[in-house]
Design an enzyme around this catalytic site. Structure first.
Site, PDB file in Angstrom:
ATOM      1  N   HIS A  33      -5.056 -10.461   3.420  1.00 14.49           N
ATOM      2  CA  HIS A  33      -6.268 -11.114   3.880  1.00 14.49           C
ATOM      3  C   HIS A  33      -5.620 -12.468   4.184  1.00 14.49           C
ATOM      4  O   HIS A  33      -4.528 -12.760   4.111  1.00 14.49           O
ATOM      5  CB  HIS A  33      -7.450 -11.239   2.784  1.00 14.49           C
ATOM      6  CG  HIS A  33      -6.973 -11.191   1.570  1.00 14.49           C
ATOM      7  ND1 HIS A  33      -6.553 -12.594   1.315  1.00 14.49           N
ATOM      8  CD2 HIS A  33      -6.689 -10.386   0.786  1.00 14.49           C
ATOM      9  CE1 HIS A  33      -5.948 -12.443  -0.023  1.00 14.49           C
ATOM     10  NE2 HIS A  33      -5.760 -11.398  -0.451  1.00 14.49           N
TER      11      HIS A  33
ATOM     12  N   HIS B 287      -2.895 -14.531   1.867  1.00 16.13           N
ATOM     13  CA  HIS B 287      -2.107 -13.845   1.922  1.00 16.13           C
ATOM     14  C   HIS B 287      -1.376 -15.102   3.317  1.00 16.13           C
ATOM     15  O   HIS B 287      -0.562 -15.722   3.607  1.00 16.13           O
ATOM     16  CB  HIS B 287      -2.411 -12.688   2.952  1.00 16.13           C
ATOM     17  CG  HIS B 287      -1.737 -11.480   1.555  1.00 16.13           C
ATOM     18  ND1 HIS B 287      -3.142 -10.965   1.564  1.00 16.13           N
ATOM     19  CD2 HIS B 287      -1.332 -11.391   0.144  1.00 16.13           C
ATOM     20  CE1 HIS B 287      -2.829 -10.020   0.548  1.00 16.13           C
ATOM     21  NE2 HIS B 287      -2.069 -10.702   0.133  1.00 16.13           N
TER      22      HIS B 287
ATOM     23  N   GLN C 187       5.045  -2.890 -11.994  1.00 16.44           N
ATOM     24  CA  GLN C 187       3.483  -3.457 -12.071  1.00 16.44           C
ATOM     25  C   GLN C 187       2.544  -2.833 -12.486  1.00 16.44           C
ATOM     26  O   GLN C 187       1.913  -3.772 -13.096  1.00 16.44           O
ATOM     27  CB  GLN C 187       3.784  -4.271 -11.743  1.00 16.44           C
ATOM     28  CG  GLN C 187       3.102  -4.496 -10.093  1.00 16.44           C
ATOM     29  CD  GLN C 187       3.027  -5.457  -8.963  1.00 16.44           C
ATOM     30  OE1 GLN C 187       4.320  -5.567  -8.579  1.00 16.44           O
ATOM     31  NE2 GLN C 187       2.127  -6.510  -9.131  1.00 16.44           N
TER      32      GLN C 187
ATOM     33  N   LYS D  68      -4.241 -18.162  -7.461  1.00 16.59           N
ATOM     34  CA  LYS D  68      -4.810 -17.182  -7.605  1.00 16.59           C
ATOM     35  C   LYS D  68      -4.565 -16.013  -8.815  1.00 16.59           C
ATOM     36  O   LYS D  68      -4.933 -16.599  -9.242  1.00 16.59           O
ATOM     37  CB  LYS D  68      -5.043 -16.409  -6.221  1.00 16.59           C
ATOM     38  CG  LYS D  68      -5.334 -14.946  -6.272  1.00 16.59           C
ATOM     39  CD  LYS D  68      -6.590 -14.418  -6.539  1.00 16.59           C
ATOM     40  CE  LYS D  68      -8.214 -13.183  -7.059  1.00 16.59           C
ATOM     41  NZ  LYS D  68      -6.860 -11.898  -7.453  1.00 16.59           N
TER      42      LYS D  68
END
Ligand code: AMP
Length: 295
Positions: free
Chosen positions: A34, A37, A61, A164
């Protein structure tokens, strides 16, 4: 844009660029790209000669198999977006290129593979024990594992990470310092939708009803930022928990006011140089995180 999915030819290509004296900028992602990025790609383009983006949905992860399976995978549209943004190289390896069978077996057994520490005793202190670290066992070990592998493959001069994922950024900086990896870590600001919602690959999984509700998360953070001048951290935490107690669709996973460097809890704003308010919210089976710098 050149697309690699195997380490061998990618290594050769990068070795040549390094010999030519090119500054290599790196943006690691899990795809479903999006504008957040793309803002990292743009930042990399500003200060590097060659911009490499990786797309790899990293299995180690994820602490929830369903979340891994449902993670959006949109390689075709991602590569178009990267091309348009002027990204030079896309590296999108298969899981088998990144992990040995042994490493995957350890993950399947729920054990943390520490071989990325290269024999050193890397310790994150509080960084991996609070917030996401406390609620998602093994998550940050998986992040450190994959990012250290990617750094070894790409050997970038600079790597760009979004604020973020504030805690992730702190972990990466700490890992780079402790393993003496020769890369400059560049933090980039959070990109938001017009209604304030932090952009995230997971947002596409929100139902239209949920999408209407979730801007309340960032609005609350902005309100907390305003109130910071006149309220203590404890008072701000009470405001947030009361707000969530009043509604049923979203569940507060945590709201923490932490020191921007150590991520330890802040009781008095005056005793810290940088203070960040971090939140995680569960809505349906989704988990959204956001943060705002208070000081
Ligand atoms: P992900 O694909 O979610 O692993 O994210 C890849 C990189 O993009 C990480 O450094 C994230 O922090 C960053 N990123 C994700 N969302 C945003 C956003 N809304 N604004 C800025 N950076 C972001």
């Amino acid at each position: 844009m050149i697309f690699f999915y195997l380490k061998g030819p990618f290594h050769e290509f990068l070795a040549k660029k390094r010999l030519e004296g090119k500054i290599i900028g790196f943006v690691p992602t899990m795809g479903a790209l999006h504008q957040g990025h793309i803002s990292l790609i743009n930042a990399a383009k500003q200060s590097c000669d060659l911009v490499v983006c990786s797309i790899f949905v990293n299995p180690t992860q994820f602490n929830n198999l369903q979340d891994l399976e449902k993670y959006p995978r949109t390689l075709d549209s991602d590569s178009k977006m990267l091309e348009q943004a002027g990204c030079d190289v896309l590296f999108a390896p298969e899981v088998s290129e990144m992990y040995t069978a042994k490493e995957l077996e350890l993950k399947a057994l729920g054990q943390e593979d520490k071989s990325w520490m290269e024999g050193k005793n890397v310790s994150f202190g509080t960084l991996d024990k609070v917030m996401e670290g406390a609620q998602r066992p093994g998550h940050f070990n998986g992040v450190a594992q994959v990012v250290s592998k990617l750094f070894r493959i790409v050997r970038p001069h600079k790597a760009f990470f979004g604020q973020k994922d504030f805690q992730q950024l702190a972990i990466i900086k700490s890992m780079v310092n402790q393993l003496l990896i020769n890369v400059e870590i560049i933090p980039c600001p959070i990109l938001r939708e017009p209604d304030g919602l932090a952009m995230s690959s997971r947002n596409v999984r929100l139902t239209p009803e949920q999408r209407k509700i979730v801007p309340a998360i960032s609005q609350l953070l902005f309100k907390i930022k305003e109130l910071q001048a006149t309220h203590s951290p404890a008072q701000l935490k009470t405001i947030v928990s009361e707000q969530f107690a009043r509604q049923t669709e979203m569940k507060l996973a945590y709201f923490e006011i932490v020191d921007g460097e150590t991520l330890t809890s802040v009781n008095d704003f005056n005793q810290h140089k940088e203070v960040v308010a971090c939140i995680a919210v569960e809505i349906g089976s989704l988990r959204l995180i956001d943060n705002v710098v208070l000081k």
